[in-house]
Design an enzyme around this catalytic site. Structure first.
Site, PDB file in Angstrom:
ATOM      1  N   THR A 323       0.847  -1.188   0.000  1.00 48.46           N
ATOM      2  CA  THR A 323       0.000   0.000   0.000  1.00 48.46           C
ATOM      3  C   THR A 323       0.883   1.238   0.000  1.00 48.46           C
ATOM      4  OG1 THR A 323      -1.756   1.196   1.184  1.00 48.46           O
ATOM      5  CG2 THR A 323      -0.193  -0.028   2.526  1.00 48.46           C
ATOM      6  N   HIS A 375       3.176 -11.719  14.083  1.00 46.37           N
ATOM      7  CA  HIS A 375       4.281 -12.264  14.876  1.00 46.37           C
ATOM      8  C   HIS A 375       4.084 -13.745  15.186  1.00 46.37           C
ATOM      9  CE1 HIS A 375       7.989 -11.751  16.824  1.00 46.37           C
ATOM     10  NE2 HIS A 375       7.746 -10.644  17.505  1.00 46.37           N
TER      11      HIS A 375
END
Length: 404
Positions: A323, A375
């Protein structure tokens, strides 16, 4: 011969859709492939064309109705010709003008209704004069200047309830309440899901854009002449991301239940702003694409987004997303993941800043980049090294060619 007008078959992930608008009225003549009705899902607007020449004879599902796959929307008579009223000469002359009225994007049509505008009040800038949301906004902005007097007059205040949306006014302070579009509601749902269901973390770096800008300035004319496509920065970031994704497979992976799915291909989504909101069409197998192919693909998707022509296949899938908030002036941000993807790259505005190069303070065009990652799949070391790899490839474009 009567023919049924049905809702297009929706993908498995889309339960239902909403009838946005009918382009024709009962009794109108239609040509083959002419758009009869527009159906909005939570991702795209689908156009239902006429299967042949004929006359629209029945509308069953009106605008605003919720429909499912293959549901009956209306009927038309194939081969029939609309009867022209002989007693009224004026309507007969005016009929051809109606057929030449420019197509209007759904968001633009809604905004026109809210502001009591017709197609004649707006200059369309889209393909074949198609009216876009930006065109209506420009017309709305110009409207008060053309007739300032009614604002102060008491009579027009009584006419304020005329728009279809609920408006509360007290002096010059106004509020407007409108329902979310399907796309906006879907975006909100996915963003909340991403924040609540992933262990999202963001790492940052900065890129010296001078080598890339120098290369682009030197070869952009030759590139455009040979490939019929403009050489931009996005294609080089896509290519750098594709190389990095192959070196760090965990960034190109996703979680499915208790499994991690490692993708052997790099399908990169490019976030594109449209008049309906943010959409993310997918460039598939970017690891096998050249810069010209990437540029052509991005330009094609951007044009389809502006015209509301993106289909479900363009938006489905994807293993990584890029983006670019820099086109709107953003200097730094933390992009939100696009589940089930494990990472998203955020580009930002290029800004000249003093930096140290070879122990000397120099002015360089710098760009901050951000990598948000899940994560649960990607460790901090892998994420930082992945982003550093993109930095190194972009700062030395030759490495993209040599793959080193």
């Amino acid at each position: 011969m009567s023919s049924e007008i049905l809702t297009p078959v929706l993908p498995e992930s889309v339960a239902d859709a909403t009838v946005v608008t009918w382009s024709k009225k009962v009794g109108d003549s239609v040509k083959q492939d002419e758009v009869l009705v527009e159906i909005e899902t939570d991702k795209v607007v689908l156009e239902v064309p006429a299967p042949a020449d004929g006359v629209l004879t029945e509308i069953i599902e009106q605008a605003g109705a919720t429909v499912i796959s293959s549901q009956l929307l209306g009927r038309m008579t194939i081969g029939a010709v609309a009867a022209a009223p002989k007693a009224e000469a004026a309507p007969a002359v005016a009929a051809p003008a109606a057929s030449t009225e420019p197509q209007t994007a759904p968001a633009a049509r809604k905004l026109m209704a809210e502001n009591n505008l017709t197609a004649a009040d707006v200059d369309g800038s889209g393909k074949q004069g198609r009216i876009l949301k930006e065109d209506v906004q420009a017309a709305v902005a110009a409207k008060p200047a053309a007739a300032p007097a009614p604002v102060a007059a008491p009579a027009p205040v009584a006419a304020a309830p005329a728009p279809t949306v609920a408006v509360s006014a007290s002096g010059a302070r106004m509020e407007q309440r409108v329902p979310m579009t399907r796309l906006r509601a879907r975006i909100a749902e996915r963003l909340m899901y991403a924040k609540q269901s992933t262990a999202m973390l963001t790492t940052f770096n900065e890129i010296d854009m001078k080598p890339l800008m120098d290369m682009r300035n030197e070869y952009k004319d030759a590139f455009e002449k040979k490939h019929k496509a403009k050489l931009g920065f996005m294609s080089l970031f896509v290519k750098a991301a594709a190389v990095a994704l192959q070196r760090f497979p965990e960034v190109n992976a996703s979680i499915d239940g208790n499994d991690i799915v490692y993708h052997g291909f790099c399908d990169i989504g490019i976030a594109v702003s449209s008049d309906r909101g943010l959409v993310v069409p997918i460039l598939r197998n970017t690891e096998n694409m050249g810069l010209a192919d990437i540029e052509s693909g991005i330009a094609g998707y951007a044009a389809k987004a502006r015209e509301g022509k993106l289909d479900m296949g363009d938006l489905t899938g994807g293993t990584f997303t890029i983006t670019n908030g820099g086109v709107f002036g953003s200097l730094l941000s933390t992009p939100i993941l696009n589940p089930p993807q494990s990472a998203i790259l955020g580009m930002h505005a290029i800004q000249k800043r003093p930096v140290v190069v070879n122990d000397q303070i120099v002015i360089r065009p710098m760009m901050y980049v951000a990598l948000s990652y899940d994560h649960r799949i990607v460790d901090g070391q892998g994420a930082v090294t992945f982003l550093k790899t993109i930095k190194e490839l972009v700062e030395n474009p030759v490495r993209l060619v040599l793959d080193v």
